[in-house]
Scaffold this active site. Sequence first.
Site, short mmCIF file in Angstrom:
data_model
loop_
_atom_site.label_atom_id
_atom_site.label_comp_id
_atom_site.label_asym_id
_atom_site.label_seq_id
_atom_site.Cartn_x
_atom_site.Cartn_y
_atom_site.Cartn_z
N ASP A 21 90.72 54.04 71.83
CA ASP A 21 90.34 52.62 71.77
C ASP A 21 90.87 51.86 72.99
OD1 ASP A 21 89.15 50.40 70.69
OD2 ASP A 21 90.69 50.04 69.17
N HIS A 38 84.35 52.40 79.61
CA HIS A 38 83.94 53.66 78.96
C HIS A 38 83.90 54.79 79.97
CE1 HIS A 38 83.24 51.42 75.38
NE2 HIS A 38 82.18 50.80 75.82
N LEU A 132 90.77 76.16 72.78
CA LEU A 132 90.79 74.84 72.11
C LEU A 132 89.44 74.50 71.48
CD1 LEU A 132 92.08 71.93 71.73
CD2 LEU A 132 91.10 71.38 73.95
#
Length: 249
Positions: A21, A38, A132
């Site tokens: 955020d 972003h 991962l």
Amino acid sequence: MAKIEQIDMARLPKHIAIIMDGNGRWAQKKGLQRILGHRSGVQAVRTVTEAAAELGIQYVTLYAFSTENWNRPQEEVDALMALLVDTLEKETPSLKKNNVRLRAIGDMQRLPEATREKFCRCIAETAQNDGLNLVLAISYSARWEITEAFKKAIQMAQEGLIKADEINESTIERLLSTAGMPDPDLLIRTSGEMRISNFLLWQLAYSELYFTSVNWPDFGKKDFYEAIYQYQHRERRYGKTSAQINDNK
Ligand code: IPE
Ligand code: IPE
Ligand code: MG
């Protein structure tokens, strides 16, 4: 700030979930458009993915776009969808090289076709990787996910595949989009907000929560190590007393 050497490699969290955020505020503070926030956030995604892979973390789930985010101005939604396509296109080779497996949770049907296609391709191309697991929550909300699980359970009961009185917690877990994944041990939220915003409501039941005021585009390896270090200094009691936990050590 914790350094990598201070992390106990024997007690790493298996699964770290992150609410990324503060992109908009990061940009606005610099007098830039929100979308540039972003874009800068993508670098933080790269950094965290790399740090997690280096440490040997098994799962990282990133909240990239919520069901509620569809209500943002259309221009921002379009820009985010385009950024997703662009990022997937650019990053797939390095995911492959680094043995990262991409997964997605969320209502993929709502995505524009180009975005959905890119996702499917990148998921397929990295499906054999066993390093991962990078899980992107896209068009995701926990209430949507739980509602879907309800629908599936009722349908299965109607078809005679399960009995209503035999439904238990693991039946429900298997019907969630995170089926087969361990619950997050640690949840990180950046930007100073202290809320869950409809993320993994079921799975976060016993996660340790870590909040930092750093905005997502500024979140770096040191911040990530610090969160893990703090996590390793918590006592997870699962309803028991501290004495019980220490007796079992
Ligand atoms: C998080 O940053 C990214 C998404 C929700 C897509 P925000 O866009 O929410 O940034 P703020 O909270 O407005 O600063
Ligand atoms: C949560 O961030 C969703 C993502 C990070 C993708 P928001 O910025 O949308 O959350 P609220 O609306 O402030 O709670
Ligand atoms: Mg926000």
